[in-house]
Design a protein around this motif. Structure first.
Motif, mmCIF file in Angstrom:
data_model
loop_
_atom_site.group_PDB
_atom_site.id
_atom_site.type_symbol
_atom_site.label_atom_id
_atom_site.label_comp_id
_atom_site.label_asym_id
_atom_site.label_seq_id
_atom_site.Cartn_x
_atom_site.Cartn_y
_atom_site.Cartn_z
ATOM 1 N N THR A 106 14.148 -16.152 -6.367
ATOM 2 C CA THR A 106 15.148 -15.783 -7.372
ATOM 3 C C THR A 106 14.690 -16.192 -8.762
ATOM 4 O OG1 THR A 106 16.917 -16.050 -5.734
ATOM 5 C CG2 THR A 106 17.567 -16.001 -8.047
ATOM 6 N N TYR A 108 10.114 -2.578 -9.346
ATOM 7 C CA TYR A 108 11.367 -3.259 -9.696
ATOM 8 C C TYR A 108 12.363 -3.169 -8.533
ATOM 9 C CZ TYR A 108 15.834 -4.189 -12.028
ATOM 10 O OH TYR A 108 17.070 -4.676 -12.364
ATOM 11 N N ALA A 119 11.744 -2.609 -15.713
ATOM 12 C CA ALA A 119 12.688 -2.017 -14.764
ATOM 13 C C ALA A 119 12.506 -0.502 -14.673
ATOM 14 C CB ALA A 119 14.127 -2.347 -15.169
ATOM 15 N N PHE A 133 11.932 -13.892 -9.944
ATOM 16 C CA PHE A 133 12.448 -12.579 -10.331
ATOM 17 C C PHE A 133 13.099 -12.637 -11.716
ATOM 18 C CE2 PHE A 133 16.040 -9.531 -10.392
ATOM 19 C CZ PHE A 133 15.296 -8.361 -10.402
ATOM 20 N N THR A 138 24.385 -5.911 -14.146
ATOM 21 C CA THR A 138 24.670 -6.362 -12.784
ATOM 22 C C THR A 138 24.758 -7.881 -12.706
ATOM 23 O OG1 THR A 138 23.497 -4.453 -11.877
ATOM 24 C CG2 THR A 138 23.825 -6.326 -10.400
ATOM 25 N N LEU A 193 12.035 -10.671 -14.991
ATOM 26 C CA LEU A 193 13.022 -9.795 -15.633
ATOM 27 C C LEU A 193 13.078 -10.036 -17.139
ATOM 28 C CD1 LEU A 193 14.879 -7.736 -14.182
ATOM 29 C CD2 LEU A 193 16.729 -9.405 -14.392
ATOM 30 N N MET A 235 22.955 -14.113 -7.885
ATOM 31 C CA MET A 235 21.928 -13.449 -7.084
ATOM 32 C C MET A 235 21.639 -14.168 -5.773
ATOM 33 S SD MET A 235 19.184 -11.949 -9.803
ATOM 34 C CE MET A 235 18.508 -10.926 -8.514
ATOM 35 N N GLN A 282 11.349 -5.595 -5.892
ATOM 36 C CA GLN A 282 11.648 -6.969 -6.306
ATOM 37 C C GLN A 282 13.126 -7.292 -6.135
ATOM 38 O OE1 GLN A 282 9.997 -6.702 -10.293
ATOM 39 N NE2 GLN A 282 8.266 -7.998 -9.732
ATOM 40 N N VAL A 283 13.981 -6.350 -6.495
ATOM 41 C CA VAL A 283 15.430 -6.550 -6.342
ATOM 42 C C VAL A 283 15.787 -6.713 -4.873
ATOM 43 C CG1 VAL A 283 17.690 -5.475 -6.595
ATOM 44 C CG2 VAL A 283 16.061 -5.353 -8.466
ATOM 45 N N THR A 325 14.546 -10.028 -3.416
ATOM 46 C CA THR A 325 15.309 -11.159 -3.951
ATOM 47 C C THR A 325 16.688 -11.243 -3.311
ATOM 48 O OG1 THR A 325 14.140 -10.946 -6.063
ATOM 49 C CG2 THR A 325 16.154 -12.251 -6.057
#
Length: 289
Positions: free
Chosen positions: A177, A161, A239, A180, A59, A184, A203, A164-165, A168
């Protein structure tokens, strides 16, 4: 479709993309390939007569993310690295992907336009989910499959996860960001790296229009992956709910031709050195008869 908040930010992102691509240090060419979803940007490298190998990024990471492995993989293979059709990069989306079926149609139409009847194919993160879905639905189009740091696909995604996504993306503050991305990668990707800059801008300064959400494939779907399959997992990838070694144990009875490798200390996002290690594993896997 406008993916960036401003022309200025888009220009900055494209400069970061160029910097990432400059790190390939090999000759490449760009081609835009039409499907019903728009025009997919494909970076092509390697000898004209090499066996075709398709690469799908994670992504927002873009086709240029494969720099650390590209020299090794393209020494005797024709590489086709795709920008995901409806994410940041250089593809020109006209329609977003909304389902697994859309993913399959997009890949198949793009391969058809490139005159590629059967390929080896590699995915990373979300790209791994798309690759696995394609291999399950169109097994006659695939020789070997490589899944690197898959998002879901072989495990349920961790609820933490997901949170968090969402946080963010909804609150694209600089500090959140960066935190994160650091989580990651388990602190392995430096904030000064070109890949980090691409991901940070993507992001914090772009819109997410894709509707594809990776999921755990069913046992029946996984069992249908009868072609040789290499799974490369990060030892500390947070993740997924399931730890890397337990994923391997689960898959062994389901997929007859699966091989699983675990990168020590790696998270979901890998450092250049960890990518190089994965490139060696991929090359060895592809070279086996």
């Amino acid at each position: 479709m406008k993916l960036f908040k401003s022309k200025k930010i888009e220009k900055e992102f494209q400069k970061a993309y160029d910097d990432l691509l400059d790190g390939w240090s090999i000759e490449t060419q760009s081609q835009w390939v039409r499907s019903e979803f728009g025009e997919t940007h494909v970076i092509i490298s390697g000898p004209d007569n090499g066996e075709p190998l398709v690469l799908l990024p994670g992504t927002q990471a873009t086709a240029a993310m494969w720099g650390p492995v590209i020299s090794k993989l393209s020494s005797n293979r024709r590489i086709y690295s795709f920008d995901l059709i409806d994410q940041v990069g250089r593809s020109r989306p006209e329609r977003v992907l909304t389902s697994s079926n859309d993913c399959v149609e997009w890949i198949e139409q793009t391969l058809d336009a490139l005159n590629l009847s059967k390929v080896d194919i590699v995915g990373n993160s979300l790209g791994s989910f798309i690759v696995a879905t394609f291999a399950h639905s169109r097994p006659t189009r695939v020789n070997k499959v490589i899944l690197t740091a898959p998002a879901a696909t072989v495990s349920n995604i961790s609820l933490l996860y997901i949170l968090q996504v969402l946080i963010t993306l909804m609150l694209p503050f600089k500090g959140l960001t960066k935190r994160f991305l650091n989580t990651l990668s388990q602190g392995n990707v430096k904030s000064t790296s070109t890949l980090y800059k691409v991901l940070y801008l993507a992001m914090s300064e772009s819109k997410v229009i894709s509707k594809v959400v990776p999921r755990l494939l069913s046992d029946k779907e996984l069992s249908a992956l009868s072609m040789p399959l290499l799974l490369i997992l990060g030892e500390k990838d947070k993740a997924n709910k399931t730890k890397a070694l337990n994923i391997h144990k689960k898959l062994l009875p389901l997929i007859p031709n699966v091989k699983c490798k675990v990168l020590p200390n790696a998270g979901h996002l890998w450092s250049p050195e960890q990518f190089k290690d994965s490139g060696q594993l991929i090359e060895e896997f592809l070279s086996c008869s």
